[in-house]
Design an enzyme around this catalytic site. Sequence first.
Site, short mmCIF file in Angstrom:
data_model
loop_
_atom_site.label_atom_id
_atom_site.label_comp_id
_atom_site.label_asym_id
_atom_site.label_seq_id
_atom_site.Cartn_x
_atom_site.Cartn_y
_atom_site.Cartn_z
N GLY A 242 0.82 -1.20 0.00
CA GLY A 242 0.00 0.00 0.00
C GLY A 242 0.85 1.25 0.00
O GLY A 242 0.58 2.20 -0.69
N LEU A 589 12.17 -6.67 16.90
CA LEU A 589 11.32 -7.76 17.38
C LEU A 589 11.42 -9.01 16.53
O LEU A 589 11.11 -10.10 17.00
CB LEU A 589 9.86 -7.28 17.43
CG LEU A 589 9.64 -5.99 18.23
CD1 LEU A 589 8.17 -5.60 18.20
CD2 LEU A 589 10.13 -6.16 19.67
N LYS A 660 10.33 0.93 17.85
CA LYS A 660 10.09 2.29 17.36
C LYS A 660 9.38 2.34 16.02
O LYS A 660 8.99 3.42 15.57
CB LYS A 660 11.42 3.04 17.24
CG LYS A 660 12.00 3.51 18.57
CD LYS A 660 13.20 4.41 18.34
CE LYS A 660 13.69 5.03 19.63
NZ LYS A 660 14.83 5.93 19.44
N GLY A 661 9.24 1.26 15.34
CA GLY A 661 8.67 1.29 14.00
C GLY A 661 9.78 1.37 12.97
O GLY A 661 10.68 2.20 13.07
N GLU A 664 9.36 2.77 7.60
CA GLU A 664 9.57 3.94 6.75
C GLU A 664 10.93 4.59 6.88
O GLU A 664 11.38 5.29 5.97
CB GLU A 664 8.47 4.97 7.03
CG GLU A 664 7.12 4.46 6.56
CD GLU A 664 5.94 5.26 7.09
OE1 GLU A 664 5.41 6.07 6.33
OE2 GLU A 664 5.57 5.05 8.25
#
Length: 699
Positions: A242, A589, A660-661, A664
């Site tokens: 996406g 993770l 933290k992600g 991107e």
Amino acid sequence: MAVDDTTRTDRTTERVLGSPALRREGRAKVTGTARYAAEHTPPDCAYGWPVAAAVPHGSVAGVDAADAMALPGALAVLTHENAPRLGEPDDPTLHLLQTPRVPHRGWYVALAVGETLQTAREMAQAVRVSYDEEPHDVRLTDDHPGLYHPEQANGGYPGDRETGDFDAEYAAAPHRLDLTYTLSPLHNHPMEPHAATAVWEGGHLIAYDSSQGATPVSETLATMFGLDPKQITVVAEHVGGGFGSKGTPRPPVVLAAMGAKHTSRPVKVVLPRRELPSVVGHRAPTIQRLRIGARDDGTLAALGHEVTTHTSTVKEFVEQAAVPSRVMYGADGIRTGHRVVALDVPTPSWMRAPGDASGMYALECAMDEVATALDLDPIELRLRNIPEREPDSGKPFSSHHLADCLREGARRFGWERRDPRPGTRRDGDLLLGTGVAASTYPVLVAPSTASVQALRADGSGPAYHVRVNATDIGTGARTVLAQIAADQLGVPLDAVRIDVGSSDLPTAPLAGGSSGTASWGWAVHKACRELRESGGSIVTVDTTTDVQAQEEYARHAFGAVFAEVSADAFTGEVRVRRLLGVFAAGRILNARTARSQFIGGMTMGLGMALTEHSSLDTRLGGFVEKDLAGYHVPTHADVPDIDAHWIEEHDPHLNPVGGKGIGEIGIVGTPAAIANAVHHATGRRHRQLPLTPDLVVPR
């Protein structure tokens, strides 16, 4: 019996959380049993094909559907005159077939519904639409008379900000640079097209949608069709990419639901790729002016970042490209702002790392120019300007390891062997160069719910069942959430069953802004901990109060990207020889899926630097590049040597899982690293992307 975290051994954590566990859905995807939105075909399913406006601005004067309805298998042609009436959604790009207005070329003005896909497509071609055309304007310039300062940019950031006295600091600085960088529009182009299948069963709407969030889609459909959210089920079990374009509900699900309601048949709508640029968003073009005042030692006295961009007349969306300059480097005077003009263009929207990817390209190229002007090593310049607190807010950073990323990346890349002089390395006709850029991305988290149930532990199947309306858009969310659950429950990974991708599951936010795992994982962690401590059979939790109670810290991931390129001295062709990223993104993770995400982002950044480009035809008012033959995304052959590493980072101020992600941040620094490497190779500075051969070749 409850088990306190401090008494548990670390063996389960080492075995499960952080391990390179295989994707749970991997076999289903490679064997074709994973079903995407377009692959759900209920009995008696009909097909819809939208009709796009053929003018760039005006209104529909009339629709002649006689020839279309005369075709065998024709069921209906919906227009603004006969389509179901809809409630107004928060997003006006979804208010389709309600008025004759045509705000831009490609806006949908009708929907043909037929017994087969071929019939629907032939019907759409046979529909005759007449228009009252009006003058249009699609050209962005930095002196457009319609430019204004928006109150907010995307993400709720203030449109303009200033700390200190920028004008005074810039005027007094011994070294001043005034630079302008431009970016063309860009498009997401996921592999899976935007698609939806809708079925009305009594008063209940079931929609299979290609979306990054089933919950927002169900809420939007409830508003538009006047339903209770419990009357809607949205399924997004598998999503083939996406990159932000599926982060909000899109036309296919609305059109499919309208067509199904009108015909009393299930209806499937799959958008052809050539129509995506007009209706599912794009990264807006930007003109970015950077004014930097530096002292003799390389520390910044002033930093100004002014962004000019466009939005549509349908909805305001402002690419927040100046926001990264409020985070990255300390200066006594910082001024950041946005100007936007509403043009007769499709509405821009999220595209992977919105704002940050665009803004950091300009900022990091400007920092490279400062380093060149002061004869400083680009890494050393960045190290001298890392702030102790977030410059804009004054908040302390929850953690900050950009310096470690730069130093570790330099070690791995062999930066110390670099000759800083531009245009000095050659390999035959190829000019060789290396470049570096820093990257950042905010740590975002949203409230989520989740449930976990203890099943019979008889060894015949999973012992625990986790349910959360997360969306796996190819990132491995199922796997990572199962790892979080297994870690908290103290069981092997295969003891956990997990269900995601349906609005009938406990409510969860969308997959976007690199916030998914942090948000869903917090809820899963909390539910499993409470089940373990209570010894009960089922627990459902909500993290709203937990998220709202977070302490005031500036939370960001950081990274450094290094690139080596070759530029053909005669043709101008640029090839990336090596690409290395080192990131500080909290606790990793799953080592396998994390590396995949970092590399995927870096590859997308390579496309932004060298190949990806959209352009608006000022005469016709539409985007020119409409398919993958015209819009060039990088392939494996474009990335011969790419690697990603990360710093072991423990941040106690994030969330229970410590992540933290990562989806991107990989893209953010890559375009600038490549652009800086091209300057180092050729000795020429180019301030626009992509760096296609016609720009790079000497004139």
